[in-house]
Design a protein around this motif. Structure first.
Motif, PDB file in Angstrom:
ATOM      1  N   VAL A   1       0.879  -1.162   0.000  1.00 31.28           N
ATOM      2  CA  VAL A   1       0.000   0.000   0.000  1.00 31.28           C
ATOM      3  C   VAL A   1       0.923   1.220   0.000  1.00 31.28           C
ATOM      4  N   PRO A   2       0.956   2.011  -1.071  1.00 30.74           N
ATOM      5  CA  PRO A   2       1.932   3.095  -1.156  1.00 30.74           C
ATOM      6  C   PRO A   2       1.707   4.174  -0.093  1.00 30.74           C
ATOM      7  N   TYR A   3       2.809   4.747   0.361  1.00 28.98           N
ATOM      8  CA  TYR A   3       2.728   5.900   1.271  1.00 28.98           C
ATOM      9  C   TYR A   3       3.712   6.970   0.833  1.00 28.98           C
ATOM     10  N   ARG A   4       3.927   7.069  -0.481  1.00 32.90           N
ATOM     11  CA  ARG A   4       4.934   8.012  -1.003  1.00 32.90           C
ATOM     12  C   ARG A   4       4.451   9.450  -0.912  1.00 32.90           C
ATOM     13  N   TYR A   5       3.138   9.691  -0.956  1.00 29.13           N
ATOM     14  CA  TYR A   5       2.594  11.042  -0.908  1.00 29.13           C
ATOM     15  C   TYR A   5       2.405  11.466   0.543  1.00 29.13           C
ATOM     16  N   GLY A   6       3.227  12.430   0.977  1.00 24.75           N
ATOM     17  CA  GLY A   6       3.123  12.926   2.345  1.00 24.75           C
ATOM     18  C   GLY A   6       3.488  11.900   3.398  1.00 24.75           C
ATOM     19  N   ASP A   7       4.215  10.845   2.998  1.00 25.29           N
ATOM     20  CA  ASP A   7       4.612   9.788   3.931  1.00 25.29           C
ATOM     21  C   ASP A   7       3.416   9.244   4.703  1.00 25.29           C
ATOM     22  N   SER A   8       2.300   9.044   3.995  1.00 25.34           N
ATOM     23  CA  SER A   8       1.058   8.633   4.649  1.00 25.34           C
ATOM     24  C   SER A   8       0.293   7.632   3.788  1.00 25.34           C
ATOM     25  N   LEU A   9      -0.357   6.665   4.453  1.00 30.13           N
ATOM     26  CA  LEU A   9      -1.264   5.735   3.782  1.00 30.13           C
ATOM     27  C   LEU A   9      -2.628   6.360   3.515  1.00 30.13           C
TER      28      LEU A   9
ATOM     29  N   PRO B   1      -4.167   8.960   1.874  1.00 28.36           N
ATOM     30  CA  PRO B   1      -4.830   9.209   0.581  1.00 28.36           C
ATOM     31  C   PRO B   1      -5.091   7.949  -0.222  1.00 28.36           C
ATOM     32  N   GLN B   2      -4.249   6.940  -0.065  1.00 23.35           N
ATOM     33  CA  GLN B   2      -4.496   5.680  -0.762  1.00 23.35           C
ATOM     34  C   GLN B   2      -5.753   4.995  -0.225  1.00 23.35           C
ATOM     35  N   LEU B   3      -5.819   4.855   1.083  1.00 21.91           N
ATOM     36  CA  LEU B   3      -6.923   4.109   1.689  1.00 21.91           C
ATOM     37  C   LEU B   3      -8.220   4.915   1.679  1.00 21.91           C
ATOM     38  N   ARG B   4      -8.130   6.199   1.958  1.00 27.03           N
ATOM     39  CA  ARG B   4      -9.337   7.022   2.037  1.00 27.03           C
ATOM     40  C   ARG B   4     -10.038   7.124   0.692  1.00 27.03           C
ATOM     41  N   TYR B   5      -9.259   7.265  -0.389  1.00 27.61           N
ATOM     42  CA  TYR B   5      -9.851   7.521  -1.698  1.00 27.61           C
ATOM     43  C   TYR B   5      -9.851   6.296  -2.615  1.00 27.61           C
TER      44      TYR B   5
ATOM     45  N   GLY C   1      -5.192  11.175  -7.069  1.00 26.40           N
ATOM     46  CA  GLY C   1      -4.343  11.094  -8.251  1.00 26.40           C
ATOM     47  C   GLY C   1      -2.893  11.422  -7.952  1.00 26.40           C
ATOM     48  N   LEU C   2      -2.657  12.422  -7.088  1.00 26.04           N
ATOM     49  CA  LEU C   2      -1.280  12.790  -6.763  1.00 26.04           C
ATOM     50  C   LEU C   2      -0.599  11.712  -5.939  1.00 26.04           C
ATOM     51  N   SER C   3      -1.369  11.017  -5.108  1.00 27.85           N
ATOM     52  CA  SER C   3      -0.800   9.899  -4.357  1.00 27.85           C
ATOM     53  C   SER C   3      -0.343   8.797  -5.310  1.00 27.85           C
ATOM     54  N   THR C   4      -1.171   8.500  -6.306  1.00 24.26           N
ATOM     55  CA  THR C   4      -0.794   7.492  -7.306  1.00 24.26           C
ATOM     56  C   THR C   4       0.398   7.956  -8.138  1.00 24.26           C
TER      57      THR C   4
ATOM     58  N   ALA D   1       3.608  15.942  -2.328  1.00 25.33           N
ATOM     59  CA  ALA D   1       2.848  16.718  -1.346  1.00 25.33           C
ATOM     60  C   ALA D   1       3.455  18.102  -1.089  1.00 25.33           C
ATOM     61  N   PRO D   2       4.778  18.256  -0.983  1.00 23.92           N
ATOM     62  CA  PRO D   2       5.331  19.586  -0.688  1.00 23.92           C
ATOM     63  C   PRO D   2       5.295  20.558  -1.865  1.00 23.92           C
ATOM     64  N   PHE D   3       5.056  20.099  -3.089  1.00 28.09           N
ATOM     65  CA  PHE D   3       5.077  20.986  -4.243  1.00 28.09           C
ATOM     66  C   PHE D   3       3.842  21.886  -4.248  1.00 28.09           C
ATOM     67  N   PRO D   4       3.952  23.138  -4.701  1.00 22.87           N
ATOM     68  CA  PRO D   4       2.779  24.031  -4.776  1.00 22.87           C
ATOM     69  C   PRO D   4       1.721  23.456  -5.709  1.00 22.87           C
ATOM     70  N   HIS D   5       0.554  23.189  -5.186  1.00 23.45           N
ATOM     71  CA  HIS D   5      -0.479  22.522  -5.976  1.00 23.45           C
ATOM     72  C   HIS D   5      -1.149  23.431  -6.991  1.00 23.45           C
TER      73      HIS D   5
END
Length: 454
Positions: free
Chosen positions: A62-70, A72-76, A308-311, A321-325
């Motif tokens: 289960v990826p956690y690359r976005y914001g070092d967190s699971l 966004p993957q699990l929630r969405y 989408g950004l998590s993927t 996550a740190p980049f200006p959205h």
């Protein structure tokens, strides 16, 4: 009517889980992802439409690359929120179909060649010659840490291991001659010992004695699929792949990739026609052009940008996550999948998307050539095919399983009327239907000899 050599091939890209982040929320989505009947229904739908194969993607974490967190993957319900093991899923589909090719993704980084050779040889026998292996190398620390490693191998090491992995699996499939299984009860001879051979492979990564304990597969080797887009990935695919899965944001990029891969295959002494390039598309089909655009807009509304950004963070192996959205994705070197980066770079340049907009689009669907009426989508498919951008397509569903029904019932008949796609299966194996030769025993030796002579 076009000859089979002039007809396109169709694969279906399926996830053994919720699929696209917006798609699983769509009213027409069915959420019975944990049942065999769900996948058997998709398999029968694709076989009615005469698809070449069903292709299951897979990841090992289960990826956690976005914001070092699971989160966004699990929630969405994003990329790796839930994935069943595709191999037993294919077994269930095999029993419900007769012609459809059966492809599973298996990494060369975290399993052993003997296991993979045995699994796909078994599936090939049980399905009557319909198995296919999508070869990936894995690239995420999240996956490494599920297998007792602190970090993943670098790209060069992954491809060296993959190269040797393919050599070993080929040797194992070849360890039984085609006529080794005698089955003569009177002699008695079950298998001729003179026609079953030890492998005795000793390399950088693997030591394998062999032989395989499964007779040579009906197809010789399962169909080999690869998705390399980096220079090393392209070269690996040009040497080994029967089918290449790729993604492009424009027709011109697809043409460039097609010409490059076919050229690489020829440089390796292969017949370029024996390598089928099937870019990914996500068609949105409706009765009118405006209805299709409205459907696409609804699907986009169902996608949270973070999904989408998590993927995308997982695919690029970069935390976005740190980049200006509210700004565009900058130019960067990516340690992850080069092909996905090239796709989103093209999308950003073409449409000027901010990172937030890119997240919604990457997690949802792509408006463009493949959104419209069945006739309009068929027009776009015909243009890509006839202008030398591909040998067919890998079709992804905006929602499962209904979008496969829509494509099969509406778009496929358009292609058949134009002589661009089969009306019936012509062969008994997946290789037959793809127009691929069956490898002779010891084909890996010929590959090795070609490489040494380059």
């Amino acid at each position: 009517m076009s000859s089979p050599e002039q007809q396109m091939h169709l694969a279906a890209f399926v996830t053994a889980g919720p699929g696209r982040p917006g798609g699983w929320r769509h009213p027409n989505s069915v959420s019975d992802w944990r049942s065999a009947a769900y996948y058997q229904r998709i398999g029968r739908t694709l076989e009615r439409a005469k698809f070449d194969l069903i292709f299951f993607a897979d990841i090992l974490a289960v990826p956690y690359r976005y914001g070092d967190s699971l989160d966004p993957q699990l929630r969405y319900g994003a990329l790796g929120s839930m994935r069943l093991d595709p191999t037993p899923v294919l077994g269930a589909i095999a029993g419900a179909t007769e012609h459809l090719g059966l492809a599973a993704t298996v990494s060369t980084t975290y399993v052993e060649p003997f296991t993979v050779a045995r699994n796909f040889a078994t599936l090939d026998h049980l399905s009557g010659g319909r198995s296919a292996w999508n070869i990936v190398t894995s690239f995420q620390d999240a996956e490494a840490r599920n297998f007792g490693k602190d970090s993943h191998l670098d790209r060069a090491q992954r491809y060296r291991r993959a190269e040797e992995f393919l050599q070993v699996t080929a040797k194992l499939w070849d360890s039984w001659d085609d006529d080794a299984l005698v089955l003569d009860p009177e002699a008695p001879v079950f298998a001729d010992p003179e026609r079953v051979h030890r492998v005795d492979h000793h390399g950088e990564w693997f030591d394998v004695q062999g032989p395989l304990n499964v007779a040579r597969p009906p197809q010789g080797y399962p169909v080999l699929i690869q998705a390399g887009a980096s220079p090393s990935g392209r070269d690996f695919a040009a040497r080994w792949a029967d089918v290449i899965f790729c993604s492009h944001a424009s027709l011109d990029a697809a043409k460039d990739f097609y010409a490059d891969i076919k050229g690489r295959a020829a440089a390796h002494g292969r017949d370029p026609g024996q390598l089928k390039i099937l870019p990914a598309i996500t068609p949105v089909v409706a009765e009118t052009t405006e209805a299709a655009r409205e459907k696409s807009r609804l699907l986009a509304e169902l996608v949270a940008p973070e999904a989408g950004l998590s993927t995308l963070s997982y695919h690029l192996d970069i935390d976005l996550a740190p980049f200006p959205h509210d700004e565009k994705l900058p130019e960067m070197e990516v340690p992850g999948v080069q092909g996905h980066y090239e796709e989103v770079r093209e999308m950003t340049e073409k449409s000027g998307l901010t990172l937030r907009e890119l997240g919604k689009q990457y997690g949802g669907t792509h408006e463009g050539d493949f959104t419209g009426t069945a006739s309009e989508v068929a027009d776009a498919l015909e243009q890509w095919f006839t202008e030398g951008a591909c040998d067919g397509f890998t079709v992804s569903a905006v929602y499962q399983p209904g979008a496969f029904d829509e494509f099969g019932e509406q778009v496929v008949p358009q292609l058949q009327k134009r002589g661009l796609f089969r009306s019936e299966y012509s062969g008994s194996t997946l290789r037959d239907n793809l127009g691929l030769h069956r490898p002779a025993g010891g084909d890996w030796r010929q590959r090795a000899a070609r490489e040494e002579n380059r």
